[in-house]
Design a protein around this motif. Structure first.
Motif, PDB file in Angstrom:
ATOM      1  N   GLY A 164       0.989  -1.482  -0.092  1.00 59.63           N
ATOM      2  CA  GLY A 164       0.130  -0.049   0.110  1.00 59.63           C
ATOM      3  C   GLY A 164       0.906   1.184   0.007  1.00 59.63           C
ATOM      4  O   GLY A 164       1.865   1.323   0.707  1.00 59.63           O
ATOM      5  N   HIS A 165       0.386   2.205  -0.994  1.00 59.48           N
ATOM      6  CA  HIS A 165       1.364   3.408  -1.149  1.00 59.48           C
ATOM      7  C   HIS A 165       2.885   2.918  -1.256  1.00 59.48           C
ATOM      8  O   HIS A 165       3.153   2.125  -1.893  1.00 59.48           O
ATOM      9  CB  HIS A 165       1.251   4.310   0.071  1.00 59.48           C
ATOM     10  N   SER A 166       3.867   3.552  -0.419  1.00 56.77           N
ATOM     11  CA  SER A 166       5.005   2.945  -0.719  1.00 56.77           C
ATOM     12  C   SER A 166       5.510   1.893   0.405  1.00 56.77           C
ATOM     13  O   SER A 166       6.792   1.931   0.690  1.00 56.77           O
ATOM     14  CB  SER A 166       5.910   4.240  -0.398  1.00 56.77           C
ATOM     15  N   ILE A 167       4.753   1.322   0.766  1.00 56.63           N
ATOM     16  CA  ILE A 167       4.965   0.387   1.956  1.00 56.63           C
ATOM     17  C   ILE A 167       4.761  -1.078   1.432  1.00 56.63           C
ATOM     18  O   ILE A 167       3.988  -1.560   0.673  1.00 56.63           O
ATOM     19  CB  ILE A 167       3.955   0.282   2.871  1.00 56.63           C
ATOM     20  N   TYR A 168       5.639  -2.006   1.660  1.00 55.05           N
ATOM     21  CA  TYR A 168       5.993  -3.278   0.988  1.00 55.05           C
ATOM     22  C   TYR A 168       6.179  -4.140   2.323  1.00 55.05           C
ATOM     23  O   TYR A 168       7.459  -4.067   2.926  1.00 55.05           O
ATOM     24  CB  TYR A 168       6.859  -3.606   0.093  1.00 55.05           C
ATOM     25  N   LEU A 169       5.352  -4.856   3.062  1.00 57.45           N
ATOM     26  CA  LEU A 169       5.641  -5.774   3.995  1.00 57.45           C
ATOM     27  C   LEU A 169       5.530  -7.214   3.685  1.00 57.45           C
ATOM     28  O   LEU A 169       4.603  -7.831   2.849  1.00 57.45           O
ATOM     29  CB  LEU A 169       4.623  -5.625   5.004  1.00 57.45           C
ATOM     30  N   SER A 170       6.501  -7.892   3.859  1.00 58.65           N
ATOM     31  CA  SER A 170       6.478  -9.531   3.571  1.00 58.65           C
ATOM     32  C   SER A 170       7.318 -10.206   4.511  1.00 58.65           C
ATOM     33  O   SER A 170       8.126  -9.914   4.473  1.00 58.65           O
ATOM     34  CB  SER A 170       6.804  -9.737   2.161  1.00 58.65           C
ATOM     35  N   GLU A 171       6.518 -11.032   5.458  1.00 57.94           N
ATOM     36  CA  GLU A 171       7.488 -12.312   6.364  1.00 57.94           C
ATOM     37  C   GLU A 171       6.877 -13.391   6.282  1.00 57.94           C
ATOM     38  O   GLU A 171       5.357 -13.427   6.468  1.00 57.94           O
ATOM     39  CB  GLU A 171       7.271 -11.471   7.532  1.00 57.94           C
ATOM     40  N   LYS A 172       7.715 -14.314   6.032  1.00 58.62           N
ATOM     41  CA  LYS A 172       7.058 -15.609   5.954  1.00 58.62           C
ATOM     42  C   LYS A 172       7.867 -16.744   6.499  1.00 58.62           C
ATOM     43  O   LYS A 172       9.092 -16.421   6.841  1.00 58.62           O
ATOM     44  CB  LYS A 172       6.766 -16.205   4.561  1.00 58.62           C
ATOM     45  N   GLY A 173       7.404 -17.869   6.716  1.00 57.14           N
ATOM     46  CA  GLY A 173       8.209 -18.900   7.356  1.00 57.14           C
ATOM     47  C   GLY A 173       8.054 -19.222   8.791  1.00 57.14           C
ATOM     48  O   GLY A 173       8.513 -19.959   9.409  1.00 57.14           O
ATOM     49  N   ASN A 174       7.362 -18.204   9.672  1.00 58.41           N
ATOM     50  CA  ASN A 174       7.288 -18.643  11.006  1.00 58.41           C
ATOM     51  C   ASN A 174       6.363 -19.568  11.054  1.00 58.41           C
ATOM     52  O   ASN A 174       5.261 -19.487  10.762  1.00 58.41           O
ATOM     53  CB  ASN A 174       6.672 -17.199  11.451  1.00 58.41           C
ATOM     54  N   LYS A 175       6.815 -20.324  12.023  1.00 59.42           N
ATOM     55  CA  LYS A 175       5.842 -21.642  12.549  1.00 59.42           C
ATOM     56  C   LYS A 175       4.662 -21.419  13.158  1.00 59.42           C
ATOM     57  O   LYS A 175       4.644 -20.498  14.040  1.00 59.42           O
ATOM     58  CB  LYS A 175       6.561 -22.842  13.051  1.00 59.42           C
ATOM     59  N   ASN A 176       3.609 -21.714  12.438  1.00 57.48           N
ATOM     60  CA  ASN A 176       2.339 -21.344  13.160  1.00 57.48           C
ATOM     61  C   ASN A 176       1.568 -22.695  13.136  1.00 57.48           C
ATOM     62  O   ASN A 176       0.655 -22.931  12.044  1.00 57.48           O
ATOM     63  CB  ASN A 176       1.685 -20.342  12.736  1.00 57.48           C
ATOM     64  N   PRO A 177       1.658 -23.499  13.917  1.00 57.82           N
ATOM     65  CA  PRO A 177       0.619 -24.787  14.285  1.00 57.82           C
ATOM     66  C   PRO A 177      -0.741 -24.527  13.730  1.00 57.82           C
ATOM     67  O   PRO A 177      -1.316 -23.530  14.459  1.00 57.82           O
ATOM     68  CB  PRO A 177       0.915 -25.336  15.495  1.00 57.82           C
ATOM     69  N   ARG A 178      -1.162 -25.454  12.923  1.00 54.21           N
ATOM     70  CA  ARG A 178      -2.743 -25.141  12.819  1.00 54.21           C
ATOM     71  C   ARG A 178      -3.663 -25.302  14.063  1.00 54.21           C
ATOM     72  O   ARG A 178      -3.298 -26.233  14.820  1.00 54.21           O
ATOM     73  CB  ARG A 178      -3.200 -26.366  11.770  1.00 54.21           C
ATOM     74  N   PRO A 179      -4.421 -24.603  14.487  1.00 55.15           N
ATOM     75  CA  PRO A 179      -5.306 -24.538  15.673  1.00 55.15           C
ATOM     76  C   PRO A 179      -5.894 -25.915  15.989  1.00 55.15           C
ATOM     77  O   PRO A 179      -5.980 -26.781  14.897  1.00 55.15           O
ATOM     78  CB  PRO A 179      -6.531 -23.642  15.527  1.00 55.15           C
TER      79      PRO A 179
END
Length: 340
Positions: free
Chosen positions: A108-123
């Motif tokens: 959005g606008h001049s913002i680019y956020l991307s972070e992946k790979g953090n483990k998050n077990p399925r509830p």
């Protein structure tokens, strides 16, 4: 529907860490999330429309994307757990997402956020025995029936009679497929709408657990081994079914191979090894025998050039587990035989 504190904080923390953000503030709570105002250091301001979902399925996200208001602000999804498939759907449609493990994507606008790979077990409430596991034989049989014709509209009663299982079992499977947007529920039945994605997910679970196999070595070259497999049926009455690359080339000869993959009934394997004059080895095998644990593996097999070959679907599943040229073969068979 209320968004909890963790959901609010996981978005706020990401934005406040950005050096070009002057101000981030939640200005309004909505029934399904919140609206936040973002001010950048150049004075530009915009709004974020956040939608909170406690349980996320691709089908619910697709519906959310269809009804979102794109004229006011940037839309994001906030959820405890977001699968890879859901994340990809969001990215493909320009919707940001944030989960409780810190995985996110936002443009959005001049913002680019991307972070992946953090483990998050399925509830826990979403976890169950996968419909794609090898041990899920009934699910496997239903799925294989669907792939007999991916253009067909299927009725629950027909599938239950064809597979010889209860309508409840078929209905339960279809619920999972619809939730994941692989199948669409229509007024007159169910239709596969994303067969490629469905098969890819199936192949991932299919290969999670290593299965028993017999790695063997023969002094004969590959063509001789395959000819002797034909004689195995004539001389010994033992069935064998080519799979992997050696089976795939019967459908589309796109790769070369130096190893034969074959299914043989468990009780016949040792006799077959003796007949083929092979030795079991720890490395350097040129024949791999898979035990034919259930008949679903050979559903819709074909006889090609006097050799019994497993179905294109089984070729795809098995080739996706083979390093090197396996995926290339799987993709070729998928396009030529399954999606036609």
């Amino acid at each position: 529907m209320k968004i909890d504190r963790i959901g609010l904080e996981c978005v706020e923390n990401k934005f406040l860490k950005l050096p070009n953000i002057q101000k981030y503030e939640v200005i309004h709570r909505t029934e399904g999330g919140f609206i936040a105002s973002v001010e950048m250091d150049d004075g530009y301001e915009f709004q974020i429309n956040a939608y909170f979902l406690d349980r996320v399925f691709p089908s619910t996200v697709i519906k959310l994307i269809e009804k979102q208001n794109k004229s006011q602000g940037v839309n994001i999804l906030v959820a405890p757990y977001i699968s890879e498939r859901t994340a990809q759907i969001c990215e493909d449609n320009g919707m940001g997402y944030f989960d409780y493990a810190g995985n996110c994507w936002f443009v959005g606008h001049s913002i680019y956020l991307s972070e992946k790979g953090n483990k998050n077990p399925r509830p826990k409430e979403q976890s169950s025995v996968s419909i794609f596991e090898r041990t899920s034989v009934v699910s496997s049989c239903i799925l294989r029936e669907l792939f007999a014709d991916v253009t067909k509209i299927w009725k629950l009663k027909y599938l239950s009679e064809k597979v010889k299982c209860s309508i409840g079992q078929v209905s339960k499977l279809m619920k999972v497929l619809v939730e994941n947007a692989w199948v669409e529920k229509l007024p007159d039945g169910y239709k596969v709408i994303d067969p490629e994605s469905l098969l890819l997910e199936w192949s991932k679970d299919y290969g999670k657990k290593e299965i028993t196999s017999y790695a063997c070595y023969s002094l004969d070259n590959i063509s001789v081994i395959e000819e002797r497999l034909k004689k195995l049926k004539i001389d010994m009455g033992l069935d064998s079914y080519l799979t992997g690359l050696s089976g795939g080339v019967r459908y589309t000869p796109v790769v070369r191979y130096n190893k034969v993959h074959v299914y043989i009934a468990p009780e016949d394997i040792q006799e077959a090894i003796r007949y083929l004059d092979m030795k079991e080895v720890n490395s350097g095998s040129n024949v791999v025998i898979f035990p034919l644990e259930n008949d679903s593996y050979i559903k819709d097999y074909r006889v090609i050039g006097d050799s019994a070959v497993v179905s294109p679907l089984q070729i795809y599943l098995d080739c996706m587990q083979i390093k090197g040229r396996g995926e290339e073969m799987a993709d070729a068979v998928l396009k030529k035989e399954i999606l036609r």
